[in-house]
Scaffold this motif. Structure first.
Motif, PDB file in Angstrom:
ATOM      1  N   TRP A  94       0.870  -1.177   0.000  1.00  0.00           N
ATOM      2  CA  TRP A  94       0.000   0.000   0.000  1.00  0.00           C
ATOM      3  C   TRP A  94       0.907   1.227   0.000  1.00  0.00           C
ATOM      4  O   TRP A  94       1.901   1.262   0.740  1.00  0.00           O
ATOM      5  N   PRO A  95       0.636   2.242  -0.823  1.00  0.00           N
ATOM      6  CA  PRO A  95       1.555   3.378  -0.912  1.00  0.00           C
ATOM      7  C   PRO A  95       1.947   3.920   0.460  1.00  0.00           C
ATOM      8  O   PRO A  95       1.104   4.084   1.347  1.00  0.00           O
ATOM      9  N   ASN A 122      -0.226  -5.387   4.741  1.00  0.00           N
ATOM     10  CA  ASN A 122      -0.538  -5.638   3.340  1.00  0.00           C
ATOM     11  C   ASN A 122      -0.859  -7.121   3.136  1.00  0.00           C
ATOM     12  O   ASN A 122      -0.993  -7.888   4.094  1.00  0.00           O
ATOM     13  N   ASP A 123      -0.953  -7.508   1.894  1.00  0.00           N
ATOM     14  CA  ASP A 123      -1.028  -8.919   1.527  1.00  0.00           C
ATOM     15  C   ASP A 123       0.361  -9.505   1.753  1.00  0.00           C
ATOM     16  O   ASP A 123       1.246  -9.392   0.914  1.00  0.00           O
ATOM     17  N   GLY A 166      -4.274  -4.826  -2.948  1.00  0.00           N
ATOM     18  CA  GLY A 166      -4.275  -4.027  -4.164  1.00  0.00           C
ATOM     19  C   GLY A 166      -4.321  -4.905  -5.390  1.00  0.00           C
ATOM     20  O   GLY A 166      -5.388  -5.298  -5.852  1.00  0.00           O
ATOM     21  N   PRO A 167      -3.142  -5.280  -5.939  1.00  0.00           N
ATOM     22  CA  PRO A 167      -3.140  -6.017  -7.208  1.00  0.00           C
ATOM     23  C   PRO A 167      -3.540  -7.479  -7.098  1.00  0.00           C
ATOM     24  O   PRO A 167      -4.047  -8.054  -8.059  1.00  0.00           O
ATOM     25  N   VAL A 179     -10.732  -7.476   5.244  1.00  0.00           N
ATOM     26  CA  VAL A 179      -9.941  -7.219   4.041  1.00  0.00           C
ATOM     27  C   VAL A 179     -10.455  -5.947   3.392  1.00  0.00           C
ATOM     28  O   VAL A 179     -11.663  -5.789   3.184  1.00  0.00           O
ATOM     29  N   VAL A 180      -9.540  -5.032   3.093  1.00  0.00           N
ATOM     30  CA  VAL A 180      -9.893  -3.777   2.429  1.00  0.00           C
ATOM     31  C   VAL A 180      -9.317  -3.809   1.022  1.00  0.00           C
ATOM     32  O   VAL A 180      -8.106  -3.968   0.838  1.00  0.00           O
ATOM     33  N   ASN A 181     -10.182  -3.684   0.035  1.00  0.00           N
ATOM     34  CA  ASN A 181      -9.739  -3.622  -1.355  1.00  0.00           C
ATOM     35  C   ASN A 181      -9.375  -2.181  -1.701  1.00  0.00           C
ATOM     36  O   ASN A 181     -10.208  -1.282  -1.587  1.00  0.00           O
ATOM     37  N   ALA A 182      -8.155  -1.978  -2.082  1.00  0.00           N
ATOM     38  CA  ALA A 182      -7.696  -0.650  -2.483  1.00  0.00           C
ATOM     39  C   ALA A 182      -7.114  -0.758  -3.889  1.00  0.00           C
ATOM     40  O   ALA A 182      -6.980  -1.848  -4.442  1.00  0.00           O
ATOM     41  N   ALA A 183      -6.774   0.367  -4.460  1.00  0.00           N
ATOM     42  CA  ALA A 183      -6.180   0.375  -5.799  1.00  0.00           C
ATOM     43  C   ALA A 183      -5.097   1.436  -5.833  1.00  0.00           C
ATOM     44  O   ALA A 183      -5.275   2.531  -5.302  1.00  0.00           O
TER      45      ALA A 183
END
Length: 340
Positions: A172-173, A238-239, A258-259, A274-278
């Motif tokens: 995550w950034p 993160n994952d 993310g990906p 779980v949080v889906n981000a992009a």
């Protein structure tokens, strides 16, 4: 079946995904002894399980000759291989020939299981492994990965954050991590950041966060990491293998994806959000710029829900602190300077 061997040379998260095979065999064959060929640190995670009978490091030379065209026919084998009634090799297709050579050498069945599907599919990796076991004739029940939780102190406090991952694209950034950490600190929630050997690119960021008030732990052993997790109110990451570990321990866990596909790779446990981000591939290590509030709101909301402090994201500001902001009480956050 009284004895079997589990061979898994993969990373932490992959190893944890395979744990339902172990618990399933223990349920199917009460009193079974399982011998492991894996990374030594991973063996420590299951050493307290009733089925654990010992471990051989996959970093050694025991299996190395089986990757060669010749020479494997005469290599001495561990006694556990000879005694066991079945061996289960969990890996990717390149390891299948190795399992076949081991089977030829032993004269007994060595079951090969693909550790995760390629190309990706829309079901959890753990279920994918159990389906393969059932096709081999082992009717294992559905189960989540489960590890023994260390004794948890009554006064658990703070949030443990692992901002890294073995895959750079899965981070995550850092601008988002920065903003989340600043928000937690301003709400008087202690933050502990952990980094492992694969997280060296994040060391400058972590030092800056430590200067801002976070505790920082580097290169912990898995038992020490597990103890710190158990002493925390929440784990956020993160994952990565760390979030899989927290989930398997049954701890409150927020995993930011993310990906990768959450349907396939999400940490599995009773208290996981779980949080889906992009984000763009080149965003991960960009900082010290702070993310906009909307970018971290879903993660902050999941944190609040699991901490049971609020059912919404508390108001917070992500503006750089300036003299005027201090004068008007706006409460902007100071931005740590990047170390030179």
């Amino acid at each position: 079946m009284r004895e079997a061997v589990i061979i898994h040379q993969g990373a932490l998260g992959d190893f944890i995904q395979s744990l339902p095979i172990c618990s399933g065999l223990a349920a199917l064959y009460p009193g079974i002894s399982l011998h492991f060929v894996c990374r030594p640190a991973h063996a420590e995670l299951v050493a307290s399980q009733p089925y654990f009978a010992g471990a051989i490091s996959c970093d050694g030379s025991r299996l190395g000759p089986f990757y060669l065209e010749s020479g494997w026919e005469k290599v001495p084998l561990p006694p556990a291989f000879i005694r066991s009634e079945a061996l289960f090799w969990i890996g990717q297709p390149a390891s299948r020939i190795v399992a076949e050579r081991l089977q030829a050498r032993l004269g007994k069945r060595v079951h090969w299981l693909q550790s995760f599907p390629v190309p990706p599919r829309g079901r959890p990796v753990g279920d994918f492994l159990l389906e393969q076991m059932r096709r081999l004739g082992y009717p294992l029940p559905d189960a989540l990965p489960s590890l023994e939780v260390p004794s948890r102190p009554a006064n658990r406090d703070g949030v443990l954050i692992h901002p890294g991952s073995g895959g750079r694209a899965k981070i995550w950034p850092l601008g988002c991590w920065h903003a989340l950490i600043q928000w937690l600190l301003t709400t008087n929630i202690p933050v502990r950041i952990v980094l492992g050997p694969a997280d060296a690119p994040l060391s400058a960021f972590a030092r800056a966060m430590a200067a801002a008030g976070c505790a920082l732990e580097l290169n912990l052993s898995l038992p020490r990491l597990t103890a710190l997790m158990a002493a925390s109110r929440l784990v956020v990451g993160n994952d990565s293998g760390v979030t899989h570990l927290a989930a398997a321990l049954g701890l409150d866990t927020v995993a930011v994806f993310g990906p990768a596909s959450p349907a396939m790779w999400r940490p599995r446990g009773p208290r996981v959000r779980v949080v889906n981000a992009a984000w763009l591939a080149d965003q991960g290590l960009a900082w010290p710029e702070l993310a906009v509030p909307e970018a971290i709101a879903p993660v902050a909301r999941a944190v609040c829900d699991l901490l049971a402090d609020s059912d919404r994201v508390p108001a917070f500001s992500l503006r750089r602190r300036t003299e005027s902001a201090a004068d008007d009480g706006a409460g902007g956050f100071p931005v740590p300077a990047r170390p030179g």
